[in-house]
Design a protein around this motif. Structure first.
Motif, PDB file in Angstrom:
ATOM      1  N   PHE A   1       0.836  -1.193   0.000  1.00  0.00           N
ATOM      2  CA  PHE A   1       0.000   0.000   0.000  1.00  0.00           C
ATOM      3  C   PHE A   1       0.876   1.249   0.000  1.00  0.00           C
ATOM      4  N   GLN A   2       0.468   2.262  -0.775  1.00  0.00           N
ATOM      5  CA  GLN A   2       1.239   3.504  -0.883  1.00  0.00           C
ATOM      6  C   GLN A   2       0.434   4.642  -0.246  1.00  0.00           C
ATOM      7  N   PRO A   3       0.586   4.848   1.059  1.00  0.00           N
ATOM      8  CA  PRO A   3      -0.250   5.835   1.755  1.00  0.00           C
ATOM      9  C   PRO A   3      -0.059   7.260   1.251  1.00  0.00           C
ATOM     10  N   ALA A   4       1.107   7.578   0.694  1.00  0.00           N
ATOM     11  CA  ALA A   4       1.346   8.946   0.218  1.00  0.00           C
ATOM     12  C   ALA A   4       0.423   9.309  -0.939  1.00  0.00           C
ATOM     13  N   GLN A   5      -0.061   8.309  -1.691  1.00  0.00           N
ATOM     14  CA  GLN A   5      -0.933   8.564  -2.834  1.00  0.00           C
ATOM     15  C   GLN A   5      -2.417   8.440  -2.479  1.00  0.00           C
ATOM     16  N   ALA A   6      -2.687   8.092  -1.234  1.00  0.00           N
ATOM     17  CA  ALA A   6      -4.069   7.929  -0.790  1.00  0.00           C
ATOM     18  C   ALA A   6      -4.540   9.220  -0.119  1.00  0.00           C
ATOM     19  N   GLU A   7      -5.778   9.231   0.283  1.00  0.00           N
ATOM     20  CA  GLU A   7      -6.331  10.376   0.994  1.00  0.00           C
ATOM     21  C   GLU A   7      -7.017   9.877   2.257  1.00  0.00           C
TER      22      GLU A   7
END
Length: 421
Positions: free
Chosen positions: A207-213
């Motif tokens: 999972f890439q949290p930096a690209q999520a909101e």
């Protein structure tokens, strides 16, 4: 639009293809049960036709899933993986409900109907939510060039699942009875769960949290607003809304036309089975060609074949006695439909943003299906007003009119690239 890499991406590993095929086949199994088998079984047990018709309302979660799709993209089990954390428990829930129905006495189940309706609603709710996570996983697993092949597995796997639990289950009922036949569906779903059970998503697709909101208040509005504000999205929506409209207008009237020409239920059932297999073959052919000719040419070529296929149905008006001609046109139409569907779904994947894949794909699919459903609902009235031949020709023309919109979308998408050059 996502950037393309300089080197062509390698074909996905066989394990990836098996994983996706198993997930989509698993979705088709309960769908075939509810769409094809249960209406027949309910009627055989004397259930009122009005109630059988109302079973369609239990499929509302498939239309409403767009409302909770952003949370499926945001929330999941840290231990099981982001998409796998939804897919595994939901698929196990579907298995549990079907296994419970298999243990119940069919006479009591069909007489009271309350437990059956609750079970079917739970199946639809779980399967529709699982579909969000499955689509998101597919977008992340498949490189751009091979998304046509991935969507071949989606279309083909789903249709195979529906055939097994639809036609296959009805055939099995006569031999094995209610309990064992439904238990076999549950066992097949268990087998379809093994690939995702073995898939280590945390290692393969972290999972890439930096690209999520953040999953706080207003997520639904923020999520879809972000998608609709993407460059070129207005033109893509025009493609999305128009590409399958001709097919949606014409295809609901194919069987009524043949019924009016004296085709029996058995003859229509055989035609449906064989043409469905042609649609599956068309989906796989479309996926392979998509990898070779690219998105633009695939949409144009397959869209043209789709328009010709539905327009060719006009040839069958007053020609129902020519069995060979009916099969020839029907197989061509279904093959073209499979190819065009795969191309459209593959390009839909291109519009999905990182860590927004499930909800972005869901919104596009829901928009396309909603308008197609509304257009399809008018097909009977238009057939009465225009006649079958004019309806099919009009549907073909509508399909052709979508092709310039495809060209306009790709022309607009390529303009920034030409300026840089």
């Amino acid at each position: 639009m996502q950037p393309t890499s300089a080197a062509p991406a390698a074909r996905p590993a066989n394990a990836t293809l098996i994983l996706l095929a198993s997930l989509y086949c698993a979705q088709g199994l309960p769908s075939g049960l509810m769409a094809h088998s249960l209406p027949v079984l309910l009627r055989q047990h004397g259930v009122d036709l009005a109630l059988i018709g109302l079973l369609k309302l239990l499929a509302l979660p498939w239309l409403l899933k767009v409302l909770w799709a952003p949370w499926v993209d945001r929330l999941a089990s840290p231990r099981l993986g982001h998409h796998r954390g939804w897919i595994l428990p939901l698929q196990m829930g579907v298995i549990a409900v079907i296994a419970s129905l298999a243990l119940m006495d069919p006479e009591r189940l069909f007489d009271s109907q309350f437990l059956l309706l609750i079970g079917l609603l739970l199946i639809n709710l779980a399967a529709s939510t699982q579909d969000i996570a499955t689509d998101g996983l597919a977008v992340r697993l498949l490189p751009e060039r091979w998304r046509g092949l991935g969507n071949s597995l989606q279309v083909g796997g789903y249709k195979i699942g529906m055939l097994v639990s639809g036609s296959g289950l009805l055939l099995a009922m006569d031999t094995f009875g209610w309990h064992l036949s439904l238990a076999l569906v549950a066992v097949l779903l268990v087998l379809m769960t093994l690939p995702i059970w073995r898939f280590n998503e945390r290692r393969e697709l972290p999972f890439q949290p930096a690209q999520a909101e953040p999953a706080g208040p207003g997520l639904l509005l923020r999520h879809y607003r972000g998608l609709l504000l993407q460059p070129g999205m207005l033109f893509w929506l025009a493609v999305l809304l128009s590409f399958k409209l001709g097919d949606a207008l014409g295809s609901p009237m194919i069987k009524p036309m043949l019924v009016d020409q004296g085709w029996s239920n058995a003859e229509l059932g055989q035609l449906t089975l064989i043409s469905s297999l042609a649609g599956i073959a068309g989906a796989f052919l479309g996926g392979l060609l998509y990898a070779r000719i690219g998105a633009l040419r695939a949409l144009l070529l397959f869209g043209l074949l789709q328009a010709c296929g539905i327009a060719a149905m006009a040839v069958l008006v007053n020609a129902g006695g020519s069995i060979g001609l009916v099969y020839l046109v029907a197989l061509f139409e279904q093959t073209a439909d499979g190819m065009s569907t795969v191309a459209l779904f593959a390009v839909m994947m291109r519009q999905c943003r990182p860590e927004h894949e499930g909800a972005d794909f869901t919104l596009q699919a829901s928009v396309q299906l909603l308008l197609a459903g509304l257009v399809g609902a008018t097909s009977g009235w238009l057939a009465e007003q225009l006649g079958f031949a004019n309806l099919f020709i009009s549907a073909g023309v509508m399909g052709l009119l979508a092709l310039p919109i495809v060209l306009l979308y790709f022309w607009r998408a390529a303009r920034p690239v030409s300026r840089v050059a």
